[in-house]
Design an enzyme around this catalytic site. Structure first.
Site, PDB file in Angstrom:
ATOM      1  N   LYS A  13       0.871  -1.032   0.165  1.00  0.00           N
ATOM      2  CA  LYS A  13      -0.165  -0.182   0.347  1.00  0.00           C
ATOM      3  C   LYS A  13       0.830   1.133  -0.307  1.00  0.00           C
ATOM      4  CE  LYS A  13      -2.484  -0.560   3.653  1.00  0.00           C
ATOM      5  NZ  LYS A  13      -1.980  -1.484   4.737  1.00  0.00           N
ATOM      6  N   ARG A  88      -9.555   1.279   9.447  1.00  0.00           N
ATOM      7  CA  ARG A  88      -9.305  -0.426   9.527  1.00  0.00           C
ATOM      8  C   ARG A  88     -10.346  -1.375  10.263  1.00  0.00           C
ATOM      9  NH1 ARG A  88      -3.835   0.647   9.928  1.00  0.00           N
ATOM     10  NH2 ARG A  88      -1.940  -1.039   9.851  1.00  0.00           N
ATOM     11  N   ARG A 127      12.923 -10.346   5.639  1.00  0.00           N
ATOM     12  CA  ARG A 127      13.888  -8.546   4.604  1.00  0.00           C
ATOM     13  C   ARG A 127      14.107  -8.662   6.204  1.00  0.00           C
ATOM     14  NH1 ARG A 127       9.030  -5.765   3.899  1.00  0.00           N
ATOM     15  NH2 ARG A 127       8.703  -5.497   6.210  1.00  0.00           N
ATOM     16  N   ARG A 139      12.184  -2.329  12.217  1.00  0.00           N
ATOM     17  CA  ARG A 139      10.203  -1.806  13.410  1.00  0.00           C
ATOM     18  C   ARG A 139      10.455  -2.900  14.573  1.00  0.00           C
ATOM     19  NH1 ARG A 139       6.364   0.648   8.979  1.00  0.00           N
ATOM     20  NH2 ARG A 139       4.391  -0.581  10.335  1.00  0.00           N
ATOM     21  N   ARG A 150      -0.941  -8.812  13.287  1.00  0.00           N
ATOM     22  CA  ARG A 150      -1.218  -7.802  12.596  1.00  0.00           C
ATOM     23  C   ARG A 150      -2.167  -8.126  11.297  1.00  0.00           C
ATOM     24  NH1 ARG A 150       2.913  -4.826  10.312  1.00  0.00           N
ATOM     25  NH2 ARG A 150       1.791  -2.020  10.040  1.00  0.00           N
TER      26      ARG A 150
END
Ligand code: AMP
Length: 297
Positions: A13, A88, A127, A139, A150
């Protein structure tokens, strides 16, 4: 143009939003980014959101609805915006409907990026492993464990929005597993079909909108090169051949720095064009001078 980008974390996104804002001159309103900024600045909102975000939970509706409402009122959002990460939940979508109605604004489209969850998890695992290997900071919520949470939260709380917007005939679903520029092209086609954008923007190829960094580097390099070329070509002592040669030398250097083949090509082309123009102009001027001199005689 006002659109919502819908998709699980890691679906691209953010990348697509960046490309869309460049192409259409609108702004990206990402609640995640705004909240991260609030956390970094230690504002009351940030203090409230910090723990929730680190654990992958959802910040209370009234907090995100307020920040979105305030952000939409800022002048740079007048031309349009992309909502990324908001709404959301169905209550947030209802709150958005209300606040848009109140502000006399219309939502043009909701673009859903559909992706394969296990592929997403693989991507994040790779990653994170690479970042850790390089000693980079990861992060807090960008780990496979938090991503699993999530994704579950997306499935339970955000996916119902697909039905919500489909019922309101706002939804367009796009395969988010395609290459970045293919996704961009598909989004553009949808926006065209919905009449949310003018057909003329279609002429700007997706290649132009390809990887953000590349596009930016290319633009900057081309501009720099063209400037340099004009300057060089304007120097009166230089012959046309020399002017073009030295004009092309500049962008070569710039392009080398950018390290991209496409940048080199774009810069070279632009520089040649500008140099040619400038040389033509110079030649015209010179011809005029000669005519004047002759006339004087
Ligand atoms: P994102 O960058 O969109 O993945 O968001 C990062 C985190 O910010 C999320 O995991 C949530 O904790 C919080 N967040 C972002 N947007 C919202 C929202 N619309 N509602 C509630 N929490 C949000």
């Amino acid at each position: 143009m006002r659109i919502i980008l819908l998709g699980p974390p890691g679906s691209g996104k953010g990348t697509q939003a960046q490309l869309l804002i460049q192409r259409y001159g609108i702004v990206q309103l990402s609640t995640g980014e705004m909240l991260r900024a609030a956390v970094a600045a230690g504002t009351p909102v940030g203090l409230k959101a910090k723990e929730i975000m680190a654990s992958g939970g959802l910040v209370p509706d009234e907090v995100v609805v307020r920040i979105i409402s305030d952000r939409i009122d800022l002048p740079d959002a007048k031309n349009g915006f992309i909502l990324d990460g908001f709404p959301r939940t169905v209550p947030q979508a209802e709150a958005l409907d209300e606040l848009l109605k109140h502000k006399h604004l219309k939502l043009d489209a909701v673009i859903e990026l559909r992706v394969n969850e296990s592929a997403l998890l693989n991507r994040v695992e790779t990653r994170v492993a690479q970042m850790r290997e390089r000693g980079e900071e990861v992060r807090l919520d960008d780990t496979p464990e938090v991503l699993t949470k999530r994704l579950a939260s997306y499935r339970n709380q955000t996916e119902p929005l697909i039905h919500y917007y489909s019922e309101r005939r706002k939804l367009s679903t796009i395969d988010g597993m395609m290459a970045i520029d293919e996704v961009t092209r598909a989004i553009h086609r949808q926006l065209l079909a919905l009449g949310a954008v003018e057909p003329k923007t279609h002429a700007r190829s997706a290649a132009k909108a390809a990887p953000v960094k590349k596009a930016r580097a290319s633009k900057a390099a081309t501009k720099k090169a063209a400037k340099k070329a004009t300057k060089t070509a304007r120097k009166p002592a230089k012959s046309a051949k020399k002017a073009v040669k030295s004009a092309v030398k500049g962008p070569k250097k710039t392009a080398k720095k950018a390290g991209k083949k496409t940048v080199k090509k774009a810069a070279k082309k632009a520089a040649k064009k500008t140099a040619k123009k400038a040389v033509k102009k110079g030649a015209k001027k010179a011809a005029k001078k000669v005519t004047k001199k002759r006339a004087k005689r």
